[in-house]
Design a protein around this motif. Structure first.
Motif: not given
Length: 328
Positions: A186-187, A180-181, A150, A147, A176, A192, A136, A139
């Protein structure tokens, strides 16, 4: 065949290749189609983002002018396959409490499945709260806008090992990861992907360096499937892992299996001949092909062709490259 017939056949072949190229390069990727919607809002990344961390510096796909018609067709088929996103589902069915010397923590068992069909190759990993916390934090440094809203489960001074708190965190971490995915950038990010694969890869390469090839191979074969799914748009990213599997099989006297995985790695480097693994892999494949009585002359020709185009430089062996991966 008379001259007119020959010319007609030649034109038809060129038109067929042109149709393959046009349809493959102009058809849009459908990876974002029907993407799960995030339950919280986040800012869309700028229209022209910087290159993904996972992308190799020389991995931008481009067809080679020297490719045969068959090779060109196969190249575009692979490109279209890579264009389709594999959707993953994250489940956290159980936990375990670990007591080590003076420390005590909870390990969360994460099962990663491919959605849309029965998945017999599910991936199972374990991570602790501090691993999620580090992810976290990392990211937030790179994706501050995405984010922004999030939420992350906070630590508590007491009760961290109660059944109630552990169950709450199981659900929170599941949501979570799913969230993210669902975010494209991000993925695809290295941070990640590293969270989901790096600990296992570090262990595997540690075993490889220690000569524990059976254990290293066992871990590598477990993680390669997950790596493939996470880096679907960047097939070159898994070349080091494939080559490490080749090294393990070869040291375990399994040349057939080594050659099989070597072919998979080589196919991903077909248009990336400047990649650091290309020549060591090619040299290993020539040796394996000779041992197995397979065609090694075509591989030898590729090696000689590369040598005529490139300046002589020091090239490590495949094993030397492998043992250098994931060195702390």
């Amino acid at each position: 065949m008379d001259q007119d017939s020959h010319c007609t056949a030649e034109r038809e072949l060129l038109e067929a290749v042109s149709r393959i190229t046009t349809s493959s390069t102009t058809s849009p990727c459908d990876e974002e189609e029907n993407q799960p919607k995030a339950e919280i809002s986040y800012q869309v990344r700028k229209e022209y983002p910087e290159k993904d961390d996972t992308q190799d510096s020389s991995s931008a796909p481009s067809p080679n002018s020297s490719m045969t018609t068959k090779e060109l067709q196969e190249y575009w088929r692979n490109e279209k396959r890579q264009c389709k996103q594999v959707k993953l589902l994250f489940e956290i069915p159980s936990t375990r409490i670990v007591e080590h010397h003076l420390s005590k923590y909870v390990m969360y068992k994460i099962i990663i499945l491919q959605t849309g069909s029965f998945d017999s190759n599910k991936s199972v990993i374990e991570r602790r709260y501090s691993d999620f916390e580090k992810l976290h934090r990392n990211l937030l440094e790179e994706f501050s806008e995405e984010m922004e809203d999030v939420t992350f489960p906070k630590k508590t001074l007491t009760g961290n090992f109660t059944e109630e708190i552990i169950n709450e965190r199981k659900l929170a971490f599941k949501d979570y990861l799913r969230l993210l995915y669902s975010m494209k950038y991000i993925r695809r990010s290295k941070k990640f992907i590293d969270f989901l694969t790096r600990p296992e890869l570090q262990e595997a390469y540690g075993c490889l360096r220690g000569g524990q090839y059976t254990k290293a191979l066992e871990i590598l074969l477990e993680v390669i499937g997950l790596q493939e799914r996470l880096t679907r748009g960047n097939p070159v990213a898994i070349v080091p892992t494939l080559c490490a599997i080749v090294v393990c099989h070869r040291d375990l006297d399994s040349p057939t299996s080594a050659f099989e995985y070597g072919e998979k790695a080589l196919s991903r480097l077909h248009v990336h001949t400047s990649h650091r693994y290309y020549i060591p892999l090619l040299e290993t494949m020539i040796t394996l092909a000779y041992e197995l009585g397979k065609d090694f002359l075509s591989l030898q020709e590729k090696l000689e062709e590369w040598k005529t185009k490139k300046d002589p430089i020091r090239v490590f062996t495949l094993k030397e490259l492998a043992v250098r991966e994931y060195v702390r």
